[in-house]
Design a protein around this motif. Structure first.
Motif, PDB file in Angstrom:
ATOM      1  N   LYS A   1      -3.484  -2.914   4.260  1.00  0.00           N
ATOM      2  CA  LYS A   1      -4.834  -3.100   3.727  1.00  0.00           C
ATOM      3  C   LYS A   1      -4.956  -4.467   3.052  1.00  0.00           C
ATOM      4  O   LYS A   1      -5.960  -5.160   3.222  1.00  0.00           O
ATOM      5  CB  LYS A   1      -5.174  -1.994   2.724  1.00  0.00           C
ATOM      6  N   ALA A   2      -3.926  -4.849   2.293  1.00  0.00           N
ATOM      7  CA  ALA A   2      -3.956  -6.154   1.628  1.00  0.00           C
ATOM      8  C   ALA A   2      -3.990  -7.275   2.668  1.00  0.00           C
ATOM      9  O   ALA A   2      -4.746  -8.250   2.528  1.00  0.00           O
ATOM     10  CB  ALA A   2      -2.740  -6.309   0.715  1.00  0.00           C
ATOM     11  N   GLU A   3      -3.186  -7.150   3.714  1.00  0.00           N
ATOM     12  CA  GLU A   3      -3.160  -8.168   4.780  1.00  0.00           C
ATOM     13  C   GLU A   3      -4.510  -8.219   5.491  1.00  0.00           C
ATOM     14  O   GLU A   3      -5.017  -9.298   5.793  1.00  0.00           O
ATOM     15  CB  GLU A   3      -2.030  -7.844   5.777  1.00  0.00           C
TER      16      GLU A   3
ATOM     17  N   LEU B   1      -6.907 -11.404   5.674  1.00  0.00           N
ATOM     18  CA  LEU B   1      -7.385 -11.952   6.950  1.00  0.00           C
ATOM     19  C   LEU B   1      -8.910 -11.973   7.011  1.00  0.00           C
ATOM     20  O   LEU B   1      -9.508 -12.925   7.534  1.00  0.00           O
ATOM     21  CB  LEU B   1      -6.821 -11.137   8.123  1.00  0.00           C
ATOM     22  N   LYS B   2      -9.539 -10.947   6.457  1.00  0.00           N
ATOM     23  CA  LYS B   2     -11.012 -10.896   6.437  1.00  0.00           C
ATOM     24  C   LYS B   2     -11.574 -12.040   5.589  1.00  0.00           C
ATOM     25  O   LYS B   2     -12.506 -12.731   6.004  1.00  0.00           O
ATOM     26  CB  LYS B   2     -11.464  -9.542   5.878  1.00  0.00           C
ATOM     27  N   GLU B   3     -10.972 -12.234   4.400  1.00  0.00           N
ATOM     28  CA  GLU B   3     -11.435 -13.320   3.538  1.00  0.00           C
ATOM     29  C   GLU B   3     -11.224 -14.671   4.208  1.00  0.00           C
ATOM     30  O   GLU B   3     -12.084 -15.558   4.137  1.00  0.00           O
ATOM     31  CB  GLU B   3     -10.704 -13.276   2.193  1.00  0.00           C
TER      32      GLU B   3
ATOM     33  N   ALA C   1       5.416   5.101   3.391  1.00  0.00           N
ATOM     34  CA  ALA C   1       4.191   5.090   4.202  1.00  0.00           C
ATOM     35  C   ALA C   1       3.022   4.559   3.378  1.00  0.00           C
ATOM     36  O   ALA C   1       2.226   3.747   3.868  1.00  0.00           O
ATOM     37  CB  ALA C   1       3.895   6.493   4.730  1.00  0.00           C
ATOM     38  N   GLU C   2       2.934   5.010   2.127  1.00  0.00           N
ATOM     39  CA  GLU C   2       1.855   4.524   1.256  1.00  0.00           C
ATOM     40  C   GLU C   2       1.998   3.021   1.019  1.00  0.00           C
ATOM     41  O   GLU C   2       1.006   2.289   1.017  1.00  0.00           O
ATOM     42  CB  GLU C   2       1.876   5.276  -0.074  1.00  0.00           C
ATOM     43  N   ASP C   3       3.228   2.540   0.819  1.00  0.00           N
ATOM     44  CA  ASP C   3       3.453   1.107   0.614  1.00  0.00           C
ATOM     45  C   ASP C   3       3.055   0.309   1.847  1.00  0.00           C
ATOM     46  O   ASP C   3       2.417  -0.749   1.738  1.00  0.00           O
ATOM     47  CB  ASP C   3       4.925   0.837   0.278  1.00  0.00           C
ATOM     48  N   ILE C   4       3.431   0.823   3.024  1.00  0.00           N
ATOM     49  CA  ILE C   4       3.089   0.123   4.267  1.00  0.00           C
ATOM     50  C   ILE C   4       1.571   0.077   4.446  1.00  0.00           C
ATOM     51  O   ILE C   4       1.012  -0.962   4.823  1.00  0.00           O
ATOM     52  CB  ILE C   4       3.775   0.814   5.471  1.00  0.00           C
TER      53      ILE C   4
END
Length: 161
Positions: free
Chosen positions: A96-98, A102-104, A88-91
């Protein structure tokens, strides 16, 4: 009552022969059967005791095996809980990284569009400036009419956006 010695001796000899026959043919086999029965009962009691001891040891082994299985099941459950928590933490970290990526990317797209819009606006303003300058040169008008003309063209530029 009259007591005769020959009858008495005959009765005792008959009794002795009868006792000998009974002990040889009746009491001997009967005692053998009784001894066999006693031995059978003793063997069954010993066998029952051994079976009880064996059953007790098997019961103890089964209890130990059951306890071990419970312990392993608890350990597997704990390991599964830890693994699922880590997954769950990895997902969440991947999400968050994705989202950050996407924000950048969106910010870059916005910046590119802004730069394109500014460039287009500059192009239009320069074209308008050239147009205004050519109109001013054509008309050779006074300063007041020149200001009115610039304001008019700026309003047109402002209205087109």
């Amino acid at each position: 009552m009259h007591f005769e010695l020959t009858s008495f001796i005959f009765a005792i000899v008959s009794f002795a022969i009868l006792m000998w026959l009974i002990s040889k043919y009746a009491f001997g086999p009967l005692m053998g059967i009784m001894e066999q029965r006693r031995q059978l009962v003793l063997d069954q009691m010993n066998s029952a005791e051994q079976n009880r001891k064996q059953a007790d040891s098997l019961l103890a082994e089964q209890k130990a095996a059951l306890e071990q299985v419970r312990s392993e099941a608890k350990q597997i459950m704990e390991q599964a809980r830890v693994t699922s928590g880590k997954q769950a933490e990895d997902i969440i970290a991947q999400a968050k990284a994705e989202a950050g990526r996407l924000k950048e990317e969106a910010l870059r797209d916005i910046e590119n569009e802004k730069n394109l819009a500014v460039a287009a606006l500059r192009s239009q303003v320069s074209a308008m400036s050239v147009l205004i300058a050519s109109k001013i040169i054509e008309k050779q008008i006074d300063e007041k009419s020149q200001e009115q003309l610039v304001e008019h063209y700026l309003k047109e530029v402002g209205g087109n956006q």
